[in-house]
Design a protein around this motif. Sequence first.
Motif, mmCIF file in Angstrom:
data_model
loop_
_atom_site.group_PDB
_atom_site.id
_atom_site.type_symbol
_atom_site.label_atom_id
_atom_site.label_comp_id
_atom_site.label_asym_id
_atom_site.label_seq_id
_atom_site.Cartn_x
_atom_site.Cartn_y
_atom_site.Cartn_z
ATOM 1 N N ASP A 74 0.834 -1.191 0.000
ATOM 2 C CA ASP A 74 0.000 0.000 0.000
ATOM 3 C C ASP A 74 0.875 1.248 0.000
ATOM 4 O O ASP A 74 2.074 1.196 0.288
ATOM 5 C CB ASP A 74 -0.930 0.008 1.208
ATOM 6 N N GLY A 75 0.253 2.396 -0.312
ATOM 7 C CA GLY A 75 1.016 3.637 -0.422
ATOM 8 C C GLY A 75 0.268 4.818 0.158
ATOM 9 O O GLY A 75 -0.862 4.703 0.642
ATOM 10 N N ALA A 76 0.913 5.975 0.085
ATOM 11 C CA ALA A 76 0.320 7.218 0.562
ATOM 12 C C ALA A 76 0.773 8.359 -0.344
ATOM 13 O O ALA A 76 1.862 8.306 -0.926
ATOM 14 C CB ALA A 76 0.716 7.503 2.009
ATOM 15 N N THR A 77 -0.074 9.366 -0.455
ATOM 16 C CA THR A 77 0.237 10.548 -1.260
ATOM 17 C C THR A 77 -0.286 11.777 -0.543
ATOM 18 O O THR A 77 -1.159 11.675 0.332
ATOM 19 C CB THR A 77 -0.366 10.422 -2.671
ATOM 20 N N ILE A 78 0.242 12.958 -0.930
ATOM 21 C CA ILE A 78 -0.137 14.178 -0.215
ATOM 22 C C ILE A 78 -0.149 15.376 -1.156
ATOM 23 O O ILE A 78 0.672 15.485 -2.067
ATOM 24 C CB ILE A 78 0.840 14.443 0.961
ATOM 25 N N LEU A 79 -1.120 16.263 -0.926
ATOM 26 C CA LEU A 79 -1.151 17.561 -1.581
ATOM 27 C C LEU A 79 -0.719 18.607 -0.562
ATOM 28 O O LEU A 79 -1.395 18.821 0.445
ATOM 29 C CB LEU A 79 -2.550 17.890 -2.105
ATOM 30 N N LEU A 80 0.399 19.267 -0.832
ATOM 31 C CA LEU A 80 0.853 20.380 -0.006
ATOM 32 C C LEU A 80 0.321 21.675 -0.611
ATOM 33 O O LEU A 80 0.475 21.914 -1.813
ATOM 34 C CB LEU A 80 2.375 20.415 0.053
ATOM 35 N N TYR A 81 -0.283 22.521 0.207
ATOM 36 C CA TYR A 81 -0.900 23.742 -0.307
ATOM 37 C C TYR A 81 -0.571 24.928 0.585
ATOM 38 O O TYR A 81 -0.393 24.795 1.794
ATOM 39 C CB TYR A 81 -2.419 23.578 -0.419
ATOM 40 N N ASP A 82 -0.455 26.084 -0.041
ATOM 41 C CA ASP A 82 -0.303 27.359 0.659
ATOM 42 C C ASP A 82 -1.539 28.176 0.330
ATOM 43 O O ASP A 82 -1.676 28.701 -0.779
ATOM 44 C CB ASP A 82 0.970 28.068 0.204
ATOM 45 N N ARG A 83 -2.450 28.261 1.278
ATOM 46 C CA ARG A 83 -3.738 28.917 1.018
ATOM 47 C C ARG A 83 -3.548 30.411 0.744
ATOM 48 O O ARG A 83 -4.218 30.981 -0.128
ATOM 49 C CB ARG A 83 -4.670 28.711 2.222
ATOM 50 N N ASP A 84 -2.651 31.049 1.481
ATOM 51 C CA ASP A 84 -2.470 32.494 1.335
ATOM 52 C C ASP A 84 -1.901 32.858 -0.038
ATOM 53 O O ASP A 84 -2.347 33.820 -0.677
ATOM 54 C CB ASP A 84 -1.553 33.035 2.431
ATOM 55 N N ARG A 85 -0.911 32.116 -0.493
ATOM 56 C CA ARG A 85 -0.308 32.396 -1.801
ATOM 57 C C ARG A 85 -1.025 31.667 -2.928
ATOM 58 O O ARG A 85 -0.711 31.872 -4.091
ATOM 59 C CB ARG A 85 1.172 32.008 -1.791
ATOM 60 N N ARG A 86 -1.968 30.806 -2.577
ATOM 61 C CA ARG A 86 -2.771 30.028 -3.526
ATOM 62 C C ARG A 86 -1.869 29.194 -4.437
ATOM 63 O O ARG A 86 -1.952 29.233 -5.670
ATOM 64 C CB ARG A 86 -3.686 30.941 -4.341
ATOM 65 N N THR A 87 -0.989 28.420 -3.796
ATOM 66 C CA THR A 87 -0.060 27.567 -4.532
ATOM 67 C C THR A 87 -0.125 26.135 -3.996
ATOM 68 O O THR A 87 -0.610 25.890 -2.880
ATOM 69 C CB THR A 87 1.396 28.069 -4.397
#
Length: 223
Positions: A74-87
Amino acid sequence: MTDLGTPGIDLPDHRGRTGLDQTGRDLSGNPDVVIRDVELLATAWHVLRRTTYDYRHRDGRWSTEQRETYDRGDGATILLYDRDRRTVLLTRQFRYPAYVNGHPDGMLVEAAAGLLDDDDPASAIRRETAEELGVTVGDLEHVFGVWMSPGSVTERLHFYAAPYTADDRTGPGGGLADEGEDIEAVELDFDDALRAITDGRIADAKTIMLLQWAALSGPFRAG
């Protein structure tokens, strides 16, 4: 196979594993499926099995079926986000299976991801994020767990999201050189990342799922 036994069955394979032909033999959750045999076809790194089972159809008829399954864990994945800079912070790396099946150069833009190995999903994705992007992850949000290719691959992928800032990039990233990894960090404007789905610059399923989640119900949802 040797006169003394078979690697992966009664002798350790090169990863020290035995009993790889036993997986699935004790399944009992579905009374319409009766496992008859499990054959070990390959154990080069992950495991390829052929399973024979009896299956009861909706009309009551029984048939004997065979399926091959590829078990890579099995595996794992992630979305890293910067809400303030919208990136969002993604990766770019070479993927030979995509290259050999028609991708122009095999260089895919993806959310950071990796196999669990012996870790729990949260620990694994923290490890992978540090290795691939050099980011130390704080609070994690579990988004969903999904079988990505259930017709042949056993892997269940655990999806996460987490905020990041420039200060969270505490390491070099790039992946593990001794495993042949050469991973580039790619920071994209979120709206451009969504456009990249439409124009084909992003063509990785897990990444598309996370970006669409972020737009529909995650950190960049309207309102």
